[in-house]
Every structure is written in C-alpha cells, then in structure tokens.
Scaffold this active site. Structure first.
Site, PDB file in Angstrom:
ATOM      1  NE  ARG A  73      -2.317  -1.320   3.541  1.00 19.75           N
ATOM      2  CZ  ARG A  73      -1.796  -0.558   4.487  1.00 19.75           C
ATOM      3  NH1 ARG A  73      -1.892   0.765   4.416  1.00 19.75           N
ATOM      4  NH2 ARG A  73      -1.203  -1.088   5.529  1.00 19.75           N
ATOM      5  CE1 TYR A 201       0.519  -6.034  -1.925  1.00 14.93           C
ATOM      6  CE2 TYR A 201      -0.653  -4.165  -0.989  1.00 14.93           C
ATOM      7  CZ  TYR A 201      -0.055  -5.397  -0.845  1.00 14.93           C
ATOM      8  OH  TYR A 201      -0.041  -5.985   0.390  1.00 14.93           O
ATOM      9  CE  LYS A 210      -6.891  -3.475   5.613  1.00 16.43           C
ATOM     10  NZ  LYS A 210      -5.849  -4.325   5.162  1.00 16.43           N
ATOM     11  CG  HIS A 230      -7.070  -3.226  10.094  1.00 17.31           C
ATOM     12  ND1 HIS A 230      -5.770  -2.802  10.241  1.00 17.31           N
ATOM     13  CD2 HIS A 230      -7.026  -4.216   9.176  1.00 17.31           C
ATOM     14  CE1 HIS A 230      -4.981  -3.500   9.455  1.00 17.31           C
ATOM     15  NE2 HIS A 230      -5.708  -4.372   8.797  1.00 17.31           N
ATOM     16  CB  SER A 252      -0.578  -3.704   7.992  1.00 18.01           C
ATOM     17  OG  SER A 252      -1.737  -2.979   7.647  1.00 18.01           O
ATOM     18  CB  CYS A 254       0.784  -6.504  14.053  1.00 20.17           C
ATOM     19  SG  CYS A 254       1.909  -5.145  13.751  1.00 20.17           S
ATOM     20  CG  ASP A 277      -7.400  -7.272   6.724  1.00 21.51           C
ATOM     21  OD1 ASP A 277      -6.420  -7.115   7.480  1.00 21.51           O
ATOM     22  OD2 ASP A 277      -7.641  -6.514   5.771  1.00 21.51           O
ATOM     23  NE  ARG A 376       0.034  -8.424   2.284  1.00 17.64           N
ATOM     24  CZ  ARG A 376      -0.495  -8.204   3.501  1.00 17.64           C
ATOM     25  NH1 ARG A 376      -1.583  -8.826   3.873  1.00 17.64           N
ATOM     26  NH2 ARG A 376       0.054  -7.345   4.329  1.00 17.64           N
TER      27      ARG A 376
END
Ligand code: GTP
Ligand code: SPV
Ligand code: MN
Length: 592
Positions: A73, A201, A210, A230, A252, A254, A277, A376
């Site tokens: 991002r 992406y 998001k 989130h 993000s 974590c 998420d 990912r």
C-alpha cells in the site's frame, strides 16, 4: 432506459476508452478464462500476469509477479477527499474533491485504450445480511478481477439486486502505467466512490477491501451508529464446548491472520475462523454488539507461514475446494514449480535452487530475501479447515471481548485488561506499533496506530474516538477490552513469548475473565493476570522471563506518555476531553 449502474459504467467507459467492456458473473468458468488471459495475453513489466503452479501440491494455484515498484500500500498517495480538510483530519491526505476529480480524470482519460474493461458486481457481506453492501468495481487488470472473485461475493445477481437504484458503492480502477509518479488512491466518501490508478497491489487495487470496507464504510458507520474496523473475528471453543466470540485489531502484518487461524497448543481448545482482516460491528436487537466479516477470502502475508506456525493456513492453501488461489511476489522452486517463502525452511530444508520474487535466479549469499517481505496469498475463506459454522450468519456473532495488539518491544504487557470501556478506548487510541513491510514506510520505527486504523479511518480520527466512546455509552454490559503484545523482547532483543499456537494461553485467560472465572491483578496500566493463573505448562520460560512479559518500566512509560500527548495535540479541541482525562489519570497512577 439505462439503469444507474449502466449509466455509471458508460460514463467511465467514455472516460477511459477501453477496446472492450466485459461484465463479470463471478463463475469458475469465467475465472478459468481470466487466468488463461493472464497466462497468454496480459503482461506486467515484460512477463505474463499469471503462471500456473504445481496443482498436485497447491491445487488451483497461480503465481503473480507484480511490477517491482508496486508491492505494498502507498499511504502517501492515498487520499480521503472529504468536503473539507478538517473533516478528513490530520491523519489523512486530503485534496479538494473537485480539484482531485479534475486531476484524476486526466490520468484516467484514455487509460484503457486497447485494453478490456472488466465490470465486477459484488457484495461485501453475505448477500442476505441486513449489513451487506452492493458494489461495482471497474478494473483493467485480470489479476484484480480474479482476486476480487476470491475476496468478495462476486455475482451477476448483484446487478439484479441493485436494479434501478443508485445505492451502490463505486470503484474505478486502472493499473494505468504502473508509474509511481502517476499513482493515486482517492476516496470520495460523500459519493461512496473510490478512484485508484497506477497500482495493481492488494489494498490499492482491490477496492472492496481497505478502500470501501474501512475508509468509506467507517464514515457510513459514524452516520449509522455502527463500527467498521481493521479486526479479525473468531470464536474460541473451550474444553466444555462453549464458544466465546472475540474481535482483534492489530496493525498490518502484526498477527491478525495468524490469530484468526490459530491451531491452539492447549488440549481441548479450538478456534473457529470468521474473518482475518475486517469486521463490521452492529448493535443487535438485544443491544449487544454483533460482528460480520464483509470479506470472503484471505489476502495474507506469506513469509513465516508454515506448518510450525500456522498449519491451518497451510492446509487452507492446499485445499482443493474453492477456485482459484493466488500467490503474489513469493519465490518459486523451479524444480517442483511450487511457491516458496522465508520461514518455510522451518518445515523442510530450503530448495537448492530458487527464483526470487522477480523471477531471477536467487543467490542465498546475497543477503536479500527470495520472497518479497510483503508477498501474499489470496485464498477463499471457505477453504479453511477452521471455518466457523456462523460464517454466513446474516446477523453475525455476538462479541464478548475486543483485543488490540501491536508490536511493542518494552511497554505493553503480554496481556492487559482495561478497567472499563472508556479506558479501553484510551488504550486503543494510544496504540503504537513498530512498522512493518505491509506499507511502503521505513521499517521498525514506532508509529502511533490508534485502533490499527491510522491508514484506514475515512474521517477525522478525533471524531472516530468520540464515536467509540459513544458506542460504549449505549451498552450496559459492553464487551471487555484487552491489549495484547506478542512482541516483548529480552536483553538480546529476542522475542520472549513463543507466540502463534501458544497465544491460546492468553486467549484462555481472556475468556476466563469474560466469564468471571479468574481474578486479576490491578496495575497502573490495567488488570493483568496473576502469574499462577497463566497456563505456562510445557513452555521453556523461566521466572524472570515470565515477569519480564508483564514488567512496567517507568522510564519507558514516561517517554510513552510524552509521545501520546504529542500525538493527541494534533487533534486540538476536537479530541474528546475524556481521552485527556484518561491520560492524566494514567500519569497519576504511574506516579510520573
Ligand atoms: P495484514 O494482512 O497486513 O493486515 O497482517 P496481519 O495482521 O494479518 O499479520 P499476519 O498474521 O499475517 O502476521 C504478520 C507477521 O507477524 C508474520 O510474519 C508472522 O510471522 C508474525 N507473527 C504473527 N503472529 C505472531 C506471534 O504470535 N509471534 C511472533 N513473534 N510473530 C508473529
Ligand atoms: C494490510 O496491509 O493491512 C493488508 C493488506 O491487509 S492490504 O490489502 O494491502 O491492505
Ligand atoms: Mn490488514
């Protein structure tokens, strides 16, 4: 007469001038055709968009290598264009909406010449849920189209549901020239519109994720008295067979996906996955909070995922159910044609030969990583062996505890229960984390990331804090709020807590607290476990290490409070007084 959807699509086609327009129906046949186009026609930076992986090992899996400049991002190019800068707040980039449109229209003008425009109809949320939202995304990337089939509920039925209405969320996306100088992700909350150009992406291009489900939805949630967060959503089953539902917000990279898929190490415990998420949280008729996951797939961090850390995700990736699965910017073992990433060597020795994430021969002595740190996988949630039977429940699941976690090497204890809702809101609002590779930022420095929402809140964060305080005031028995931190380090800088499957030990204490089964120790920061109430059995932690997990270091906290005050100061008068009061009370309790 043309419907609103048709009119909007026509207008975007007039602007972007594609050679063809194709309306997706979300079927498997269609995904096959799109993958085929990606393997034989469409190219990114000189190579085809997709290549087929070894389906004996990873059924239905395809590899995608993105443009090397397009791997995360881009928060500095992401804008929330509320009518005024004040409404967007100090945490968002802002441009006057009229100016922003003019700037973007130039970039979109003719950007699809010679290409196909794909129209993707999808819902966020189970379509029968009262909380589901209908959306249309336009894109010129087959990678995005296939990803959206996995991540959302994509179907031509959405077009029928919208009918003649103008009530749908609009997303206009083009990879443009993949030029970082001409890359923008812009939100227009007043029009439920996202315009994204120059990146393919995940979070920049899959606009249901998001962009809509957090930035636009958080603004809707403020207006309509709900929460768009989130957060993971999961059920924890105890040895008696009772399931307690929790949500968990972590910045993000974590640990959300890992926690949402955990394979508990303690006997008798099970974890049921609802989301990894994003959570949409509404009041139910009983005035409790209920959570749904608006997504239908995982877009998860590959590095470190392995049978040792996350066996359920490995099984998800190898499940032969939902079609298809994507791997983005992982390395490749050319001999077996299987994806590879750092961390897999914990299960099996690394292959002798590897191609790195850009497809070049990898030299292990180079000091570089073979897989991109933010590589990912994109895989359906319906492949998960831990899938909760409530996943499609239109009402969602009742939330008993809300967790907030981040990477803090020395301040936050392994687990901490807030004194009450408002104190919990203060803890979440002052969360900080050491940065990771999920966003294009300097890695490893502390940044404040309230509620793990700093990059995702679609309006002034001071108003967001007030909204959280207000939500709590409407409940007589709100969910308990906990802080967790898997990342405390010893003197050598090594993580003390083994984490991953062992995190069930913390979850056990949390659900025991929820059900009033265990006492807690009061500290200046909040309630923590008595060490004898934590199940440390079978772990190789000595007494000093156990104590260190919960240690309060006054000098670290003095610095922390200074940072919190300076973070709060940017909101001026808009910051709820309650948060200043909480900060003063904490300072007093610590005796600073
Ligand atoms: P986003 O998809 O970016 O929102 O990330 P996420 O919050 O879902 O993070 P994820 O679960 O993918 O974890 C990201 C990184 O954190 C991985 O490299 C994991 O290895 C690491 N991680 C996750 N859980 C733990 C844990 O309990 N302990 C330690 N030490 N590392 C963890
Ligand atoms: C995150 O960065 O929090 C992610 C990946 O989950 S993205 O879809 O890019 O936002
Ligand atoms: Mn995320």
């Amino acid at each position: 007469m043309a419907t609103e959807v048709e009119q909007w699509v026509d207008e975007q086609a007039g602007l972007t001038k594609p050679e063809k327009i194709y309306w997706c129906d979300g079927s498997d046949d269609e995904a096959h055709r799109l993958l085929e186009i990606g393997m034989t026609v469409e190219k990114i930076g000189g190579h085809f968009t997709f290549s087929e992986l070894n389906h004996k090992v990873f059924p239905n899996a395809y590899l995608h290598r993105s443009h090397p400049s397009d791997v995360a991002r881009v928060e500095h190019l992401t804008f929330v264009n509320q009518p005024t800068k004040e409404m967007a707040g100090p945490n968002n980039n802002w441009m006057d909406p009229v100016e922003a449109k003019a700037k973007l229209n130039k970039l979109f003008d003719g950007c699809m010449k010679g290409r196909t425009m794909y129209v993707l109809p999808y819902t966020m949320g189970q379509p029968d849920s009262p909380y589901a939202k209908d959306c249309i995304q336009i894109t010129d990337s087959v990678y995005v189209a296939v990803s959206m089939k996995i991540m959302t509920r994509m179907s031509s039925r959405v077009i029928e549901r919208i009918g003649g209405s103008s009530d749908f969320v609009k997303g206009l996306h083009s990879i443009g020239e993949l030029d970082p100088e001409k890359r923008f992700i812009m939100h227009f909350p007043q029009e439920s519109l996202v315009m994204s150009v120059g990146s393919g992406y995940g979070g920049n291009a899959l606009l249901g994720k998001k962009c809509f489900s957090l930035r636009i939805a958080s603004q809707l949630a403020l207006k309509e008295n709900w929460l768009a967060e989130h957060m993971i959503v999961a059920g924890i089953e105890d040895p008696e067979g009772n399931i307690t539902y929790i949500t968990g917000a972590f910045p993000s990279a974590c640990g959300k996906t890992n926690l949402a898929m955990m394979s508990p190490s303690l006997p008798g415990y099970k974890l049921w996955t609802l989301g990894d998420d994003i959570a949409w949280i509404n009041f139910g008729p009983d005035k409790r909070l209920y959570a749904i996951n608006p997504e239908a797939g995982f877009f998860g961090v590959a590095p470190d995922t392995c049978y040792k850390t996350n066996p359920n995700m490995m099984d998800t990736l190898k499940a032969d159910k939902f079609f298809p699965t994507l791997f983005t910017n992982t390395a490749l073992d050319p001999d077996t044609n299987t994806p590879w990433w750092e961390g897999m060597e914990r299960d099996n020795p690394a292959p002798k030969r590897l191609l790195d994430w850009q497809g070049k021969e990898f030299n292990p002595g180079s000091g570089n990583k073979a897989a991109h740190p933010n590589s990912r996988f994109t895989v359906s949630i319906y492949n998960a062996p831990t899938l909760s039977k409530e996943v499609d429940n239109p009402q969602g699941v009742p939330v008993s505890a809300m967790l907030f976690g981040s990477r803090r090497s020395r301040t936050i204890p392994l687990v901490l229960e807030s004194f009450d809702w408002n104190h919990g809101v203060f803890c979440a609002a002052t969360m900080g984390s050491e940065t990771t590779a999920a966003a294009a930022l300097k890695v490893g420095v502390i940044r404040r990331d309230p509620f793990a929402m700093l990059p995702f809140c679609g309006y002034n964060m001071a108003d967001y804090f007030a909204h959280w305080l207000n939500i709590g005031s409407q409940m007589s028995n709100p969910p308990k709020i906990f802080m967790v931190n898997w990342f405390r380090v010893d003197e050598q800088g090594r993580f003390i807590w083994p984490g991953f499957r062992e995190n069930i030990r913390v979850m056990k204490w949390i659900i025991d607290r929820v059900h009033g089964r265990v006492k807690a120790k009061e500290t200046p920061l909040g309630f923590v476990p008595y060490l004898e109430d934590m199940d440390f059995s079978g772990l190789s932690l000595n007494q000093a290490e156990k104590e260190r997990l919960f240690k309060i270091d006054p000098s670290a906290w003095a610095k922390e409070i200074e940072e919190i005050k300076s973070f709060f100061s940017q909101f001026g008068d808009r910051l709820p007084q309650e948060l200043c009061n909480q900060c003063e009370a904490l300072t007093k309790r610590l005796g600073i």
